[in-house]
Design a protein around this motif. Structure first.
Motif, mmCIF file in Angstrom:
data_model
loop_
_atom_site.group_PDB
_atom_site.id
_atom_site.type_symbol
_atom_site.label_atom_id
_atom_site.label_comp_id
_atom_site.label_asym_id
_atom_site.label_seq_id
_atom_site.Cartn_x
_atom_site.Cartn_y
_atom_site.Cartn_z
ATOM 1 N N THR A 1 5.617 2.274 -8.622
ATOM 2 C CA THR A 1 5.278 1.003 -9.250
ATOM 3 C C THR A 1 6.127 0.801 -10.502
ATOM 4 O O THR A 1 6.120 1.632 -11.409
ATOM 5 N N VAL B 1 2.640 -0.623 -6.024
ATOM 6 C CA VAL B 1 2.152 0.186 -4.909
ATOM 7 C C VAL B 1 0.730 0.600 -5.237
ATOM 8 O O VAL B 1 0.492 1.369 -6.167
ATOM 9 N N SER B 2 -0.211 0.084 -4.473
ATOM 10 C CA SER B 2 -1.614 0.327 -4.765
ATOM 11 C C SER B 2 -2.449 0.161 -3.512
ATOM 12 O O SER B 2 -2.138 -0.653 -2.638
ATOM 13 N N SER B 3 -3.534 0.937 -3.440
ATOM 14 C CA SER B 3 -4.497 0.796 -2.358
ATOM 15 C C SER B 3 -5.482 -0.331 -2.614
ATOM 16 O O SER B 3 -6.208 -0.731 -1.730
ATOM 17 N N GLN C 1 0.828 -1.197 0.000
ATOM 18 C CA GLN C 1 0.000 0.000 0.000
ATOM 19 C C GLN C 1 0.866 1.252 0.000
ATOM 20 O O GLN C 1 2.022 1.219 0.427
ATOM 21 N N PRO C 2 0.331 2.370 -0.485
ATOM 22 C CA PRO C 2 1.073 3.627 -0.374
ATOM 23 C C PRO C 2 1.510 3.882 1.067
ATOM 24 O O PRO C 2 0.749 3.655 2.005
ATOM 25 N N LYS D 1 5.127 5.263 -2.945
ATOM 26 C CA LYS D 1 4.076 5.982 -3.645
ATOM 27 C C LYS D 1 3.636 5.176 -4.849
ATOM 28 O O LYS D 1 4.378 4.335 -5.355
ATOM 29 N N ALA D 2 2.447 5.472 -5.333
ATOM 30 C CA ALA D 2 1.941 4.765 -6.500
ATOM 31 C C ALA D 2 2.891 4.888 -7.685
ATOM 32 O O ALA D 2 3.049 3.940 -8.466
#
Length: 122
Positions: free
Chosen positions: A91, A120-122, A13-14, A87-88
């Motif tokens: 990725t 990196v993802s929610s 996750q971020p 952070k996204a």
């Protein structure tokens, strides 16, 4: 033959963290600087960090300064990249790459691994 094998990637996750490892063989590891580079989806290869052969000097691209830390263990022929505060936009497929010299050569490599995916993802 130069062989570099990355590991440690995954889905986070971020704000999360990962530690990437790159196990090296086929050359005298302690003689050479090492790099980490990455390639985001649909983008070109981006240099992100380097470390001198003895670990005494480190270098980072601006976007990762203060968040990523490169290190190496010459006894284990391994280079690491600690990724914090992800952070996204981090990725990417992450690769380690051998530098032809004892200190970093501004994006010149003479060996790289197969990569490890960081998402990196929610």
């Amino acid at each position: 033959e130069v062989l570099l094998v990355e590991s440690g990637g995954g889905l986070v996750q971020p704000g999360g963290s990962l530690r990437l490892s790159c196990a090296a063989s086929g050359f005298t590891f302690s003689n050479y600087a090492m790099n980490w580079v990455r390639q985001a989806p649909g983008k070109g290869l981006e240099w992100i960090s380097a470390i001198s052969n003895d670990g005494g000097r480190t270098y980072y691209t601006d976007s990762v300064k203060g968040r990523f830390t490169i290190s190496r263990d010459n006894a284990k022929s391994t280079v690491y990249l600690q990724l914090n505060s992800l952070k996204a936009e981090d990725t990417a497929m992450y690769y380690c790459a051998k530098d032809p010299h004892s200190d970093y050569s501004a994006g010149v490599y003479n060996g790289w691994g197969q990569g490890t995916q960081v998402t990196v993802s929610s």
